[in-house]
Design an enzyme around this catalytic site. Structure first.
Site, PDB file in Angstrom:
ATOM      1  N   VAL A  45      39.111  42.740  37.927  1.00  0.00           N
ATOM      2  CA  VAL A  45      39.025  43.986  38.695  1.00  0.00           C
ATOM      3  C   VAL A  45      38.142  43.820  39.923  1.00  0.00           C
ATOM      4  CG1 VAL A  45      37.035  44.883  37.407  1.00  0.00           C
ATOM      5  CG2 VAL A  45      38.644  46.481  38.463  1.00  0.00           C
ATOM      6  N   LYS A  46      37.245  42.852  39.905  1.00  0.00           N
ATOM      7  CA  LYS A  46      36.304  42.684  41.002  1.00  0.00           C
ATOM      8  C   LYS A  46      36.971  42.223  42.296  1.00  0.00           C
ATOM      9  CE  LYS A  46      32.562  43.831  38.762  1.00  0.00           C
ATOM     10  NZ  LYS A  46      31.769  45.015  39.134  1.00  0.00           N
TER      11      LYS A  46
END
Length: 462
Positions: A45-46
């Site tokens: 997700v980063k």
């Protein structure tokens, strides 16, 4: 060009799928979906925050051609930054804590990142604290830019613009509950703000947090699941929460123990075919807990930040699990420390706080031959275990003045074996240290055993 064809990795981030959980919901009436963020190009997700922060820095003139990206991270943000930086011609330097999995560190180096590993258990402001090291490097290197995900407004904005709209569209506006871990706070803040706004406040936002994390009201002591929660070192004078986290967006927080997170990880892999990372186990455990209280009209979406492939040497490895006393991923098929030694299950480990006096330690040593010394918040308060600094015995305190601080006379920490660890494997690890050893159960020290007994038991079982 057709859909799915991009000019660079930057455009390929996002639009990850939702997958319904079917077998581990255990009869819950609500529908539970997992958003698989490990399908982003950088594996987590980063990637979303990394893209937004780099583009914002370029627009602001803070990051120029040939510049260097610097960040303090447990790994995933660094990987996302490194991938995007490589595609845009930047160098990357990342500072990670020593608890980061070796797979994450290997991934960073594969992208050509200069990796600095620093002790994770340092108070804010300490020269070896992650942020301190990263800020020093950014100041020393010409053309360097510090990403600062914890306080960078582009972090939550990335999710306000992408993750939230995706979830609303993917569920056709039917989402009723959003569950995510709280680390930097960017994911839950940005996504939650969007969902609350578009739903007129109807969507409930639930934070998943390690049991001892400060966000959920814990005492801040260390835990084992990476990339989630807020650790508070006892020597930190002012506890500052990230600007990326807006706690008013979160309706409730579910506190999840390490063992619950790891148990859910195993079930996800074996029953749903989803190999997810540790913080995903924390988030899914919270989502399942919430789903059990809901009805058939409710739709729960839980965000899974990354893949279990980054943690094969930890959460899916019986050697790692066993030495800390967590349930093994597979059957032991041989005697374990907890099964063979009765005192492990029923004992109460006596300890001494780091700020205590030698006199207090001597009093406790009258009933306990060995005292682990625990780092704690204050000498007068209850012992809050963050780290075992060492051990003291009557011999180590011989000649010490009663009013001295016990830590000054502590010997090195004892070897640690796990309650679920096979006796044979534990004996191999302590073969050259047959004296007292600590026994861990679900990550906590619970007993002291004579190492010679473990070695003898292993020898007799051959």
């Amino acid at each position: 060009m057709s859909d799915g064809v991009y000019d660079s990795i930057v455009e390929a981030i996002g639009n990850t799928p939702l997958v319904r959980l079917n077998r581990i919901v255990d009869g819950s009436a609500a529908t539970v979906y997992v958003k698989l963020e490990y399908l982003n190009p950088g594996g987590s997700v980063k990637d979303r925050a990394a893209r937004a922060m780099i583009l914002a820095a370029e627009d602001a003139g803070e990051l120029r051609p040939g510049g260097t990206v610097v960040e303090a991270t447990s790994g995933n943000t660094g990987i996302g930054l490194a991938a995007i930086a490589a595609a845009r011609g930047y160098r990357t330097i990342v500072v990670v804590p020593d608890k980061s999995s070796r797979e994450k560190i290997a991934l960073l180096r594969a992208h050509g990142v200069e990796v600095h590993v620093t002790p994770g258990g340092r108070p804010a402001g300490h020269p070896e604290h992650l942020r301190s090291v990263a800020l020093r490097l950014a100041a020393e290197i010409p053309g360097a830019w510090f990403a600062g995900q914890y306080d960078n407004p582009a972090n939550p904005e990335a999710h306000r613009r992408t993750t939230g709209p995706e979830l609303w569209a993917q569920t056709g506006g039917r989402i009723t509950h959003f569950v995510a871990g709280v680390g930097t706070g960017g994911t839950i803040t940005g996504t939650g703000e969007y969902l609350k706004e578009i739903s007129g406040g109807a969507v409930r936002v639930i934070g998943a947090d390690p049991a001892t994390s400060v966000y959920g009201g814990g005492d801040g002591r260390a835990w084992y699941v990476e990339s989630v929660g807020h650790y508070l070192h006892p020597e930190t004078e002012t506890d500052e929460w990230p600007d990326s986290y807006h706690p008013e967006i979160v309706d409730r927080i579910e506190r999840i123990s390490d063992v619950e997170s790891l148990t859910v990880l195993g079930r996800l892999a074996r029953e749903e075919g989803l190999l997810l990372g540790g913080s995903s186990g924390t988030a899914v455990a919270a989502a399942l807990r919430i789903a059990r209280t809901l009805g058939p009209e409710d739709v729960v979406v839980v965000l899974a930040p990354d893949s279990g492939r980054s943690y094969l040497s930890k959460y899916f490895d019986d050697d790692w699990l066993g030495r800390f006393g967590f349930p093994l991923y597979g059957p032991a098929n041989e005697p374990t420390i907890g099964a063979l030694f009765d005192e492990v299950a029923g004992s109460t480990l006596r300890t001494i706080a780091s700020g205590a006096t030698v006199a207090a330690a001597r009093e406790l040593l009258e009933v306990a031959p060995v005292l682990p010394v625990l780092l704690q918040r204050s000498a007068s308060g209850p012992a809050v275990v963050v780290e075992i600094l060492g051990v003291v015995t009557a011999a180590s305190l011989a000649g010490a003045p009663d009013d001295a601080v016990v830590t000054e006379y502590a010997d090195a920490p004892l070897p640690v074996v796990g309650s679920t660890e096979p006796v044979r494997r534990a004996a191999e690890r302590i073969a050259d240290r047959p004296g007292p050893v600590l026994v861990a159960y679900e990550g906590r020290a619970v007993a002291v055993l004579d190492g010679a007994r473990i070695i003898a038991a292993a020898t007799n079982s051959k």
